[in-house]
Design a protein around this motif. Structure first.
Motif, PDB file in Angstrom:
ATOM      1  N   PHE A 125      -2.855  62.405 -56.815  1.00  0.00           N
ATOM      2  CA  PHE A 125      -3.543  61.123 -56.880  1.00  0.00           C
ATOM      3  C   PHE A 125      -3.309  60.496 -58.253  1.00  0.00           C
ATOM      4  N   PRO A 126      -2.605  59.362 -58.341  1.00  0.00           N
ATOM      5  CA  PRO A 126      -2.348  58.763 -59.668  1.00  0.00           C
ATOM      6  C   PRO A 126      -3.608  58.306 -60.371  1.00  0.00           C
ATOM      7  N   ARG A 127      -4.649  57.939 -59.630  1.00  0.00           N
ATOM      8  CA  ARG A 127      -5.859  57.470 -60.277  1.00  0.00           C
ATOM      9  C   ARG A 127      -6.528  58.588 -61.072  1.00  0.00           C
ATOM     10  N   VAL A 128      -6.481  59.830 -60.552  1.00  0.00           N
ATOM     11  CA  VAL A 128      -7.062  60.961 -61.274  1.00  0.00           C
ATOM     12  C   VAL A 128      -6.343  61.157 -62.603  1.00  0.00           C
ATOM     13  N   TRP A 129      -5.017  61.102 -62.559  1.00  0.00           N
ATOM     14  CA  TRP A 129      -4.248  61.257 -63.802  1.00  0.00           C
ATOM     15  C   TRP A 129      -4.532  60.102 -64.768  1.00  0.00           C
ATOM     16  N   VAL A 149       8.310  59.364 -58.727  1.00  0.00           N
ATOM     17  CA  VAL A 149       8.795  58.319 -59.646  1.00  0.00           C
ATOM     18  C   VAL A 149       8.263  56.944 -59.248  1.00  0.00           C
ATOM     19  N   THR A 150       8.071  56.730 -57.986  1.00  0.00           N
ATOM     20  CA  THR A 150       7.590  55.419 -57.536  1.00  0.00           C
ATOM     21  C   THR A 150       6.207  55.098 -58.060  1.00  0.00           C
ATOM     22  N   GLN A 151       5.428  56.119 -58.481  1.00  0.00           N
ATOM     23  CA  GLN A 151       4.085  55.884 -59.000  1.00  0.00           C
ATOM     24  C   GLN A 151       4.010  55.990 -60.521  1.00  0.00           C
ATOM     25  N   HIS A 152       5.139  56.175 -61.169  1.00  0.00           N
ATOM     26  CA  HIS A 152       5.128  56.263 -62.631  1.00  0.00           C
ATOM     27  C   HIS A 152       4.779  54.930 -63.280  1.00  0.00           C
ATOM     28  N   GLY A 153       5.048  53.840 -62.560  1.00  0.00           N
ATOM     29  CA  GLY A 153       4.720  52.537 -63.124  1.00  0.00           C
ATOM     30  C   GLY A 153       3.241  52.361 -63.389  1.00  0.00           C
ATOM     31  N   LYS A 154       2.375  53.134 -62.724  1.00  0.00           N
ATOM     32  CA  LYS A 154       0.948  53.055 -62.980  1.00  0.00           C
ATOM     33  C   LYS A 154       0.535  53.891 -64.186  1.00  0.00           C
ATOM     34  N   TRP A 176       2.664  54.663 -66.985  1.00  0.00           N
ATOM     35  CA  TRP A 176       3.267  54.292 -68.276  1.00  0.00           C
ATOM     36  C   TRP A 176       2.440  53.270 -69.072  1.00  0.00           C
ATOM     37  N   PRO A 177       1.815  52.270 -68.461  1.00  0.00           N
ATOM     38  CA  PRO A 177       0.998  51.357 -69.288  1.00  0.00           C
ATOM     39  C   PRO A 177      -0.088  52.074 -70.070  1.00  0.00           C
ATOM     40  N   ILE A 178      -0.691  53.120 -69.481  1.00  0.00           N
ATOM     41  CA  ILE A 178      -1.740  53.863 -70.200  1.00  0.00           C
ATOM     42  C   ILE A 178      -1.138  54.656 -71.344  1.00  0.00           C
ATOM     43  N   LEU A 179       0.017  55.270 -71.089  1.00  0.00           N
ATOM     44  CA  LEU A 179       0.657  56.033 -72.149  1.00  0.00           C
ATOM     45  C   LEU A 179       1.110  55.123 -73.293  1.00  0.00           C
ATOM     46  N   LEU A 180       1.728  54.007 -72.937  1.00  0.00           N
ATOM     47  CA  LEU A 180       2.239  53.113 -73.982  1.00  0.00           C
ATOM     48  C   LEU A 180       1.118  52.481 -74.777  1.00  0.00           C
ATOM     49  N   GLU A 181      -0.013  52.276 -74.159  1.00  0.00           N
ATOM     50  CA  GLU A 181      -1.131  51.658 -74.868  1.00  0.00           C
ATOM     51  C   GLU A 181      -1.549  52.479 -76.083  1.00  0.00           C
ATOM     52  N   TYR A 182      -1.445  53.782 -75.968  1.00  0.00           N
ATOM     53  CA  TYR A 182      -1.845  54.651 -77.073  1.00  0.00           C
ATOM     54  C   TYR A 182      -0.665  55.067 -77.942  1.00  0.00           C
ATOM     55  N   TYR A 183       0.506  55.217 -77.364  1.00  0.00           N
ATOM     56  CA  TYR A 183       1.650  55.700 -78.132  1.00  0.00           C
ATOM     57  C   TYR A 183       2.283  54.604 -78.982  1.00  0.00           C
ATOM     58  N   LYS A 184       2.043  53.346 -78.632  1.00  0.00           N
ATOM     59  CA  LYS A 184       2.631  52.249 -79.403  1.00  0.00           C
ATOM     60  C   LYS A 184       1.701  51.733 -80.479  1.00  0.00           C
ATOM     61  N   ILE A 200      12.329  54.514 -71.782  1.00  0.00           N
ATOM     62  CA  ILE A 200      13.539  53.694 -71.638  1.00  0.00           C
ATOM     63  C   ILE A 200      14.351  54.157 -70.441  1.00  0.00           C
ATOM     64  N   GLN A 201      14.360  55.469 -70.199  1.00  0.00           N
ATOM     65  CA  GLN A 201      15.069  55.961 -69.022  1.00  0.00           C
ATOM     66  C   GLN A 201      14.413  55.476 -67.732  1.00  0.00           C
ATOM     67  N   PHE A 202      13.103  55.380 -67.758  1.00  0.00           N
ATOM     68  CA  PHE A 202      12.403  54.884 -66.572  1.00  0.00           C
ATOM     69  C   PHE A 202      12.555  53.371 -66.409  1.00  0.00           C
ATOM     70  N   ASN A 203      12.470  52.618 -67.508  1.00  0.00           N
ATOM     71  CA  ASN A 203      12.523  51.162 -67.459  1.00  0.00           C
ATOM     72  C   ASN A 203      13.517  50.661 -68.501  1.00  0.00           C
ATOM     73  N   PRO A 204      14.812  50.544 -68.161  1.00  0.00           N
ATOM     74  CA  PRO A 204      15.802  50.067 -69.148  1.00  0.00           C
ATOM     75  C   PRO A 204      15.528  48.658 -69.647  1.00  0.00           C
ATOM     76  N   ASN A 205      14.803  47.856 -68.877  1.00  0.00           N
ATOM     77  CA  ASN A 205      14.511  46.492 -69.325  1.00  0.00           C
ATOM     78  C   ASN A 205      13.603  46.460 -70.541  1.00  0.00           C
ATOM     79  N   ALA A 206      12.940  47.552 -70.814  1.00  0.00           N
ATOM     80  CA  ALA A 206      12.046  47.605 -71.976  1.00  0.00           C
ATOM     81  C   ALA A 206      12.753  48.075 -73.231  1.00  0.00           C
TER      82      ALA A 206
END
Length: 934
Positions: free
Chosen positions: A139-143, A174-179, A181-189, A208-214
């Motif tokens: 469940f991605p919400r739990v994570w 991988v299809t649910q990683h988009g949910k 990464w925003p939480i991870l980037l919020e703290y890591y950046k 970057i491997q997940f989202n080359p556009n970033a």
């Protein structure tokens, strides 16, 4: 006891099913016994205990139970703290019974997270999340909630956080990683140092491997926040190698990369910025950096300046200025270059000032020192101001030289834009000449001859480059050998193929002028003679030299001035044979032969000229031919002269023949017969254009009167009046009448005026009618005067229209008004001094029949008709002179036949109607007859 009975059998079962490494924290403890006693005091909670004991695996039963506990907690009674523990206990029992229920876990973690600061410790929360993930790890919400809670606490070790993020990304698809990464980037950046830099870099590389556009966003974070310039530069290079970016985005990427590389050395960045920049500048179109060429060069120079390599920066600026092809890039580079030199100059001035201050301080400190020490100190320190002064002068000279070279550098940029711009090449030569740099000016124009393409030349003719270059060699460098060598290469060897033959002709003319300035007359003649002779191996462009008017003009002038008589004749004859001679050449050839007493040869030259050309060009040749012939022979060769005039007049068009007719007439008057002269003038009157016939006939009449008498001019007058236009014919009728009057032929003069009246509009040609009026006053009587007035009114009526133009009546054209019939009649009456009868009123007069036409029309048109009928009925005619040229006025259409037969109905008589008799002048000779009949 009842509570224990109810709770006892359930707990061991739930605990057994959910046993794991965290079971100890969720198992039954001795502290829970007091909580069971608290539950027993609340009947509604006991009721829920009975329900869960009967159906412990129903989610709704547990949810209702937990909701009632939450309602009790919200009341905040005395058991608030114990109820919080009861709420936690029952939630743990619920998730133990149903460990895969997302709803129960969600209610439980929300409660724990809300009260984490009051009841639950950080380790309890972490154990709760780990327990939940055993069954809800997909469940991605739990994570998401787990990661948010772990990062927000700032109590979890960074390694545990990194591993937790890794576990999350591995557990979810991988299809649910988009949910996640925003939480991870919020703290890591964030710039917080709680998370190590290496952990951030590792996580961002994975992102970057997940989202080359970033990639661009991550590169900016590396550069601005983490200070990892090398990895940021690599990311920018990777982005620039992708063709998907637009030119604007590519420009921004390159600017960011250049900013990194220019501000930091190669050892920190890991990229050779100079090699990369030069590779890009070789093919800017491939990288879509055409608009950034000047900026890229400037960044490269700036990188050397930051490293303290000023000479290398100077070399980069010089190279860049010599490479760019746009004025905008040139302006950017030159401004930066000037700013760099000014900065060095200011730094040098400051250094010199500091040295002077240090020297003064040293002198004050060592005033009591030993003489040897003072001498050594002065010797050691004396070199510093000299070196600084030399540096200052050098920096100042560099800045001044750069400012002075600006026009030349800008000119070079414009030439790189269009190498075939002749105007810019000439300007470049003038700039060098103004700086007294003659070799550079000559080299620039020599380069122009090699670069300029004739068919693409703009801003001037390529021949002007040769002329300016010859001027530099001759006047500036005083080197005639180079000037002659240049002209020989251009004119004889044809090393430069001009587009137009006139350019090559200008070069030949410049060569001739060069030899003339050196007083080398023979060389000048030899050059100009060779210029009109095309060699067999000449290119196609040079074959037109034999037809060049410029060269032939120069050749003929030099032959007359420097050549022999025979060579001059040969040159003119060759020009006429090649059909390059102009009428002016024929005139010059004829004058040249006449000056040397070769009269017949000059006439032969004129003959060839009139055969070569046509009118109007040949007019000057004919005139010069006739003048020379008449001056030579006068009247001694009449037939030959008449033949020349006849040929000339037959060939000349009507617009050009007047002058030759006058010359022929004058010749016949002086050397021939008067009749021949008059015949010539008569031919002139017949041939000249209509606009000149009047003056021609006037001259013809004057000559006829002079030689044949006034009576002989009557035929000329009659012919002229028939052939001229109305206005001119009317004027000539006046002259004819004056002549007849002078001969006392009054009747003939009156007949001429009567004939001319039909061509003279009284409204416009007042001169004619004034002269006739004066004539009748002097030589006529009352009847002739009345007849003149009658004819005037008739002619005026014939020239009139239904509408009159006020501008024509007044003689001006500024404002045009359309007059009615009444206004027109009133205007005519005022001009003629005739009174009109009062207008008929709208009510009919008793005893009269209403007419179809208006009273005004009857007063002018019908009056003439009735007078004519009256004359015809009585058989009388007005007393006039019997003249064949009398004007017959046609009768107008009869209006009486068109009148209505029925009389108008009787109406009431109108009182006090004023009437006025028609003037007797209107009726002419019938006035008496009309009065007797009345």
């Amino acid at each position: 006891p009842n509570c224990c009975i109810l709770l006892g059998p359930f707990l061991p079962i739930a605990t057994t099913k959910t046993a794991n490494k965290h079971a100890n924290s969720y198992s039954m403890s001795s502290n829970d016994q007091s909580l069971y006693e608290l539950i027993a005091r609340y009947p509604q909670l006991l009721h829920h205990e009975e329900n869960v004991s009967r159906s412990p695996y129903t989610v709704s039963t547990w949810m209702v139970y937990l909701d009632d506990i939450d309602s009790l907690i919200s009341d905040r009674n005395k058991d608030y703290d114990e109820l919080l523990l009861v709420r936690d206990l029952q939630a743990r029992r619920a998730v133990q019974a149903l460990p895969k229920s997302y709803k129960l876990w969600k209610v439980h973690w929300e409660f724990c997270t809300y009260h984490k600061d009051k009841v639950f410790s950080h380790s309890t929360l972490m154990n709760m999340w780990e327990q939940a993930l055993q069954t809800l790890h997909k469940f991605p919400r739990v994570w998401m909630e787990y990661l948010s809670c772990a990062h927000a606490s700032n109590k979890v070790h960074p390694t545990i956080l990194r591993r937790l993020a890794n576990r999350c990304l591995e557990a979810l698809p991988v299809t649910q990683h988009g949910k996640i990464w925003p939480i991870l980037l919020e703290y890591y950046k964030t710039p917080d140092e709680y998370i190590p830099k290496e952990s951030k870099l590792a996580l961002l590389r994975r992102y970057i491997q997940f989202n080359p556009n970033a990639t661009k966003e991550v590169a900016e974070f590396f550069f601005e926040t983490l200070g990892n310039w090398g990895e940021a530069a690599l990311l920018y290079v990777e982005l620039l190698n992708q063709p998907s970016f637009s030119p604007v985005e590519r420009k921004d990427l390159w600017m960011d990369l250049a900013k990194i590389c220019a501000r930091h050395p190669v050892s920190q960045v890991g990229l050779d910025f100079e090699a990369m920049t030069r590779a890009v500048l070789k093919t800017p179109k491939h990288y879509n950096l055409q608009e950034l060429e000047g900026v890229v060069w400037n960044q490269l120079a700036d990188s050397w300046i930051r490293q303290g390599e000023f000479q290398l920066a100077r070399s980069v600026y010089e190279e860049a200025i010599e490479c760019v092809s746009k004025v905008r890039d040139f302006t950017i580079l030159l401004d930066a270059y000037l700013q760099f030199e000014e900065g060095l100059l200011e730094a040098t001035v400051e250094a010199q000032a500091e040295n002077e201050e240090e020297e003064e301080e040293a002198e004050n400190d060592n005033a009591v020192a030993d003489d040897w020490d003072l001498l050594l100190q002065r010797t050691t320190e004396s070199s510093k101001p000299e070196t600084t002064m030399a540096d200052l002068e050098l920096a100042l000279a560099r800045a001044e030289d750069l400012t002075a070279r600006r026009p030349i550098l800008l000119n070079r940029v414009l030439l790189r834009q269009n190498p075939s711009d002749v105007g810019e090449w000439l300007k470049r030569g003038r700039l060098f000449m103004e700086n007294e740099q003659m070799p550079q000016a000559a080299a620039a124009l020599e380069e122009a001859l090699q670069v300029v393409t004739p068919r693409r030349a703009v801003g001037g003719k390529p021949s002007q480059i040769v002329l300016d270059l010859v001027k530099i060699y001759d006047d500036g460098m005083k080197d005639l050998t180079k000037a002659r060598d240049l002209l020989d290469r251009i004119c004889n060897q044809f090393v430069y193929e001009f587009k137009d033959v006139d350019d090559l002709a200008e070069c030949y003319a410049a060569w001739v002028e060069l030899e003339l300035r050196q007083e080398a007359w023979d060389d000048a003649l030899d050059v100009i003679r060779r210029s009109v002779v095309v060699p067999p191996n000449a290119p196609k462009m040079a074959r037109g030299l034999a037809k060049s008017l410029r060269l032939w003009d120069l050749l003929l002038d030099l032959e007359e001035s420097l050549g022999t008589m025979q060579s001059t004749k040969d040159a003119y004859n060759k020009a006429m044979e090649n059909r390059v001679a102009t009428p002016m050449h024929i005139l010059n050839f004829g004058s040249f032969l006449t000056e040397h007493k070769y009269f017949e040869e000059s006439f032969s030259a004129y003959e060839r000229g009139v055969e070569l050309f046509e009118f109007p060009g040949v007019k000057v040749v004919w005139k010069a031919y006739l003048d020379a012939f008449l001056k030579r022979y006068g009247g001694s060769k009449l037939e030959r002269t008449r033949d020349l005039f006849q040929r000339c007049l037959e060939a000349s068009p009507p617009e050009e023949c007047v002058e030759f007719f006058l010359m022929n007439g004058s010749f016949e008057e002086e050397h021939g017969l008067a009749r021949r002269a008059l015949r010539v003038y008569k031919q002139m009157c017949e041939k000249v254009p209509p606009s000149e016939k009047f003056e021609a006939y006037q001259l013809f009449i004057v000559k006829t009167i002079k030689y044949m008498g006034q009576t002989a001019s009557r035929d000329v007058y009659q012919s002229a009046i028939q052939n001229l236009e109305d206005t001119a014919a009317a004027k000539l009728c006046l002259d004819f009448a004056k002549m007849e009057t002078s001969l006392q032929e009054i009747d003939r003069a009156r007949a001429i005026l009567t004939y001319g009246a039909q061509m003279a509009d009284p409204r416009r040609n007042d001169e004619f009618w004034t002269a006739w009026n004066e004539f009748e006053v002097s030589h006529g009587n009352e009847e002739t005067f009345r007849e003149m007035l009658r004819i005037k009114r008739s002619v005026e009526a014939s020239f009139s229209t239904v509408n009159y133009n006020a501008a024509e009546m007044s003689g001006t054209a500024e404002k045009t008004e359309t007059l009615s019939n009444e206004e027109a009649m009133r205007m005519i009456a005022e001009r003629e001094g005739v009174e009109l009868e009062p207008q008929q009123t709208k009510e009919a007069v008793p005893g009269f029949v209403g007419a179809k036409r208006s009273a005004q029309a009857a007063s002018l048109d019908d009056m003439e008709e009735r007078v004519a009928k009256l004359r015809k009925a009585t058989g009388t005619e007005p007393t006039t002179n019997d003249d064949e040229d009398e004007i017959d006025i046609d009768d107008l259409d009869e209006d009486d036949d068109d009148e209505e037969e029925d009389e108008a109905p009787p109406s009431k008589p109108i009182q006090d109607v004023s009437t006025k008799a028609v003037p007797a002048a209107v009726f002419g000779g019938l006035a008496k007859l009309g009065s007797s009949e009345a």
